[in-house]
Design a protein around this motif. Structure first.
Motif, PDB file in Angstrom:
ATOM      1  N   VAL A 418       0.748  -1.216  -0.036  1.00 50.95           N
ATOM      2  CA  VAL A 418      -0.084  -0.112   0.026  1.00 50.95           C
ATOM      3  C   VAL A 418       0.877   1.394   0.080  1.00 50.95           C
ATOM      4  N   LEU A 419       1.847   1.219   0.884  1.00 49.96           N
ATOM      5  CA  LEU A 419       2.739   2.354   0.896  1.00 49.96           C
ATOM      6  C   LEU A 419       3.617   2.651  -0.284  1.00 49.96           C
ATOM      7  N   GLN A 420       4.014   1.614  -1.340  1.00 48.18           N
ATOM      8  CA  GLN A 420       4.829   1.652  -2.468  1.00 48.18           C
ATOM      9  C   GLN A 420       3.672   1.791  -3.634  1.00 48.18           C
ATOM     10  N   SER A 421       2.612   2.145  -3.565  1.00 46.58           N
ATOM     11  CA  SER A 421       1.643   2.398  -4.429  1.00 46.58           C
ATOM     12  C   SER A 421       1.390   3.702  -4.903  1.00 46.58           C
ATOM     13  N   ARG A 422       0.818   3.988  -5.992  1.00 45.47           N
ATOM     14  CA  ARG A 422       0.635   5.153  -6.303  1.00 45.47           C
ATOM     15  C   ARG A 422      -0.377   6.204  -5.796  1.00 45.47           C
ATOM     16  N   ALA A 423      -1.308   5.320  -4.960  1.00 46.23           N
ATOM     17  CA  ALA A 423      -2.270   6.007  -4.110  1.00 46.23           C
ATOM     18  C   ALA A 423      -1.519   6.786  -2.995  1.00 46.23           C
ATOM     19  N   HIS A 424      -0.652   5.893  -2.347  1.00 42.67           N
ATOM     20  CA  HIS A 424       0.218   6.593  -1.172  1.00 42.67           C
ATOM     21  C   HIS A 424       1.242   7.704  -1.543  1.00 42.67           C
ATOM     22  N   GLU A 425       1.686   7.572  -2.840  1.00 39.93           N
ATOM     23  CA  GLU A 425       2.881   8.492  -3.529  1.00 39.93           C
ATOM     24  C   GLU A 425       2.099   9.756  -3.823  1.00 39.93           C
ATOM     25  N   LEU A 426       0.995   9.693  -4.286  1.00 41.49           N
ATOM     26  CA  LEU A 426       0.213  10.910  -4.635  1.00 41.49           C
ATOM     27  C   LEU A 426      -0.052  11.718  -3.395  1.00 41.49           C
ATOM     28  N   VAL A 524      -7.832   5.012 -12.686  1.00 44.40           N
ATOM     29  CA  VAL A 524      -8.289   6.182 -12.066  1.00 44.40           C
ATOM     30  C   VAL A 524      -7.458   7.283 -12.087  1.00 44.40           C
ATOM     31  N   SER A 525      -7.880   8.406 -12.270  1.00 45.66           N
ATOM     32  CA  SER A 525      -6.697   9.513 -12.699  1.00 45.66           C
ATOM     33  C   SER A 525      -6.163   9.968 -11.261  1.00 45.66           C
ATOM     34  N   ALA A 526      -5.114  10.660 -11.329  1.00 48.41           N
ATOM     35  CA  ALA A 526      -4.366  11.336 -10.073  1.00 48.41           C
ATOM     36  C   ALA A 526      -5.362  12.211  -9.583  1.00 48.41           C
ATOM     37  N   GLU A 527      -5.973  13.219 -10.179  1.00 47.00           N
ATOM     38  CA  GLU A 527      -6.844  13.964  -9.450  1.00 47.00           C
ATOM     39  C   GLU A 527      -8.028  13.463  -8.809  1.00 47.00           C
ATOM     40  N   ASP A 528      -8.609  12.369  -9.178  1.00 46.69           N
ATOM     41  CA  ASP A 528      -9.772  11.709  -8.701  1.00 46.69           C
ATOM     42  C   ASP A 528      -9.104  10.909  -7.450  1.00 46.69           C
TER      43      ASP A 528
END
Length: 528
Positions: A418-426, A524-528
């Protein structure tokens, strides 16, 4: 008013702009209203400055007069051929924050009333205040601004707070000041939140390159008033509003720290002296003998900092007596203790803080909470606090992390995924600050506010994707049969600079599993 005017650069530009504006008004009146063309009245007397350095203050006065003469020449107006530069008492030589008129009872300095406050206040990080200004000054500063700013605010925040207060009481109308990047996040954001409570920001640049004393740094610009100006411009584009972290749209400053994330992420150990040792010093200690039979391996440990994560492991060691060992007990580890006695104690004898001098054999901030959280774990996650890429790596539990790293006291692959994912990076990019171009990761604003996915049925898929990503990265970093010269080039930073297809694929697979746990589509977009 420039309340930190240095040698007058900002006031010079302000004078040129004011005089240009007046000339435009006079010409308009003459052409459109048939008024007689008047002689310009705007001049140096309309500029105010505060500067603590007498030489710089005198330079400001001369700079302003030069600017006045240059403008008059350039626009065809008469000026004195042998000009006598009249005193400019409106450029004050004093401390802009503290009034020392009564040294026994210093109070907050009062700024002159002005229509606008502009300038480039001094950039000095909170951790450098005592070293640069002295403890007495800093304690006085903290006392005067208690309740308005946190004690560990960057120096520049005090200028913004005073400018905000001047707007609140009607002593000024508009402010335009530079700031460090730290004003967008962490403790620094308190002053921006206060600005928005008593007024609002009408223009800002969140991240701009700036040349400061010959060094290229990144800064923020803020323009604010009492809320009268209804237009909003952020980074040169119109927006509906500007948030306290100098973003537009969703206001992530409203995110709060989550109870379930507490006691997991920590700023790691601060040693406070030359406790770190090379391998050829450590190995003889490891095999040494002590009077009661205890092993030096208890207190001589492997040690890593940010360079060991982003580049190659340097196999450094450190003497570490924990966070509560007495001096008498530490002395029973004979060779490590003697090393610290001769190499560290002389340095610690010179530091200001009494507790650091008295407990010279212990690290200054050993991180007791971190150590308790790591107890019983075989490994933990670490990420550099400042780095080009947000990278998480596994570190064996017996290795001590330096304060340049943020330690996550978890040993499961799901958390790593989870921490290395794009979600947490953003999230980390949005919630953290940055130094120059390197994003800063903080336990409080970045990790403790981050909502992990609530869906539990994806845990195994996330863990499997995380294991695969880690195996591929380790295989690239340490290939079988690689020469020492080749290994030197195989660093995590170089790997992510290259971003080969297999690495992109591994991250895409991990992101898809994490996004599914949030019930989001894979695209899913970065903004979303």
């Amino acid at each position: 008013l420039d309340p930190a005017c240095g040698s007058g650069n900002f006031l010079y530009i302000a004078l040129q702009s004011l005089k240009d504006l007046e000339r435009e008004a006079l010409l308009w009146g003459s052409l459109n209203m048939k008024l007689p063309l008047q002689f310009p009245r705007v001049g140096p007397h309309q500029l105010h400055g505060i500067e603590i350095n007498p030489y710089a203050a005198e330079l400001t006065r001369v700079t302003i007069w030069i600017g006045e003469i240059q403008w008059m020449l350039r626009n065809g107006f008469a000026y004195l051929k042998d000009p006598i530069l009249r005193p400019l008492n409106n450029i004050e030589t004093c401390d802009a924050l503290i009034d020392w008129s009564d040294p026994g009872h210093p109070v907050e300095a009062e700024w002159p009333a002005a229509d606008a406050i502009i300038g480039n206040p001094p950039f000095l990080g909170a951790k450098l205040l005592r070293r640069s200004l002295g403890s007495d000054y800093v304690e006085t500063l903290y006392r005067i601004f208690a309740g308005r700013l946190p004690g560990m605010s960057d120096f520049v925040a005090y200028w913004h707070e005073k400018a905000r207060a001047a707007i609140e009481v009607g002593r000024t109308k508009r402010v335009g000041l530079l700031a460090t990047q730290g004003i967008r996040g962490g403790l620094g954001r308190v002053v921006v939140e206060r600005i928005k409570q008593t007024g609002d920001i009408f223009v800002a640049w969140s991240d701009e390159p700036w040349v400061l004393s010959g060094a290229n740094v990144h800064v923020s610009f803020l323009g604010y008033d009492d809320g009268s100006d209804t237009s909003r411009m952020l980074n040169g584009k119109p927006v509906e509003s500007i948030n306290a972290n100098l973003t537009a749209g969703i206001d992530l400053t409203k995110a709060r720290r989550l109870p379930e994330n507490m006691g997991i992420a920590f700023i790691a150990d601060v040693k406070g002296g030359p406790f770190d040792i090379p391998a050829d010093t450590a190995y003889p200690m490891l095999d040494g003998h002590n009077p009661d039979g205890r092993s030096n391996r208890d207190v001589v440990r492997r040690w890593v900092n940010g360079l060991d994560i982003t580049r190659r492991p340097r196999y450094k060691w450190i003497v570490d007596f924990g966070w509560r060992m007495s001096r008498e007990e530490a002395a029973l580890y004979e060779a490590p203790y003697e090393y610290v006695l001769h190499e560290v104690k002389p340095f610690r004898d010179t530091v200001r803080r009494k507790s650091y001098r008295e407990k010279w054999w212990l690290h200054v901030e050993p991180g007791s909470g971190m150590r308790r959280a790591l107890d019983g774990l075989a490994r933990y996650l670490a990420t550099p606090s400042l780095t080009k890429y947000r990278l998480f790596v596994w570190v064996p539990a017996d290795v001590l992390a330096d304060h340049q790293l943020v330690v996550i006291a978890r040993d499961d692959d799901y958390t790593f995924g989870v921490l290395q994912s794009r979600a947490h990076e953003l999230w980390a990019l949005a919630m953290g600050t940055q130094l120059e171009t390197r994003p800063r990761y903080t336990p409080s604003t970045t990790f403790e506010t981050f909502p992990f996915p609530q869906a539990s049925d994806n845990r195994e898929a996330i863990a499997a994707a995380a294991v695969r990503l880690n195996e591929l990265r380790e295989g690239w970093l340490n290939p079988t049969g690689a020469s020492d010269e080749e290994l030197e080039t195989r660093t995590l930073t170089n790997l992510y600079n290259q971003m080969p297809a297999w690495l992109r694929d591994a991250h895409a697979e991990l992101d898809a599993t994490v996004f599914a746990a949030y019930r989001w589509p894979a695209d899913v977009s970065a903004e979303d």
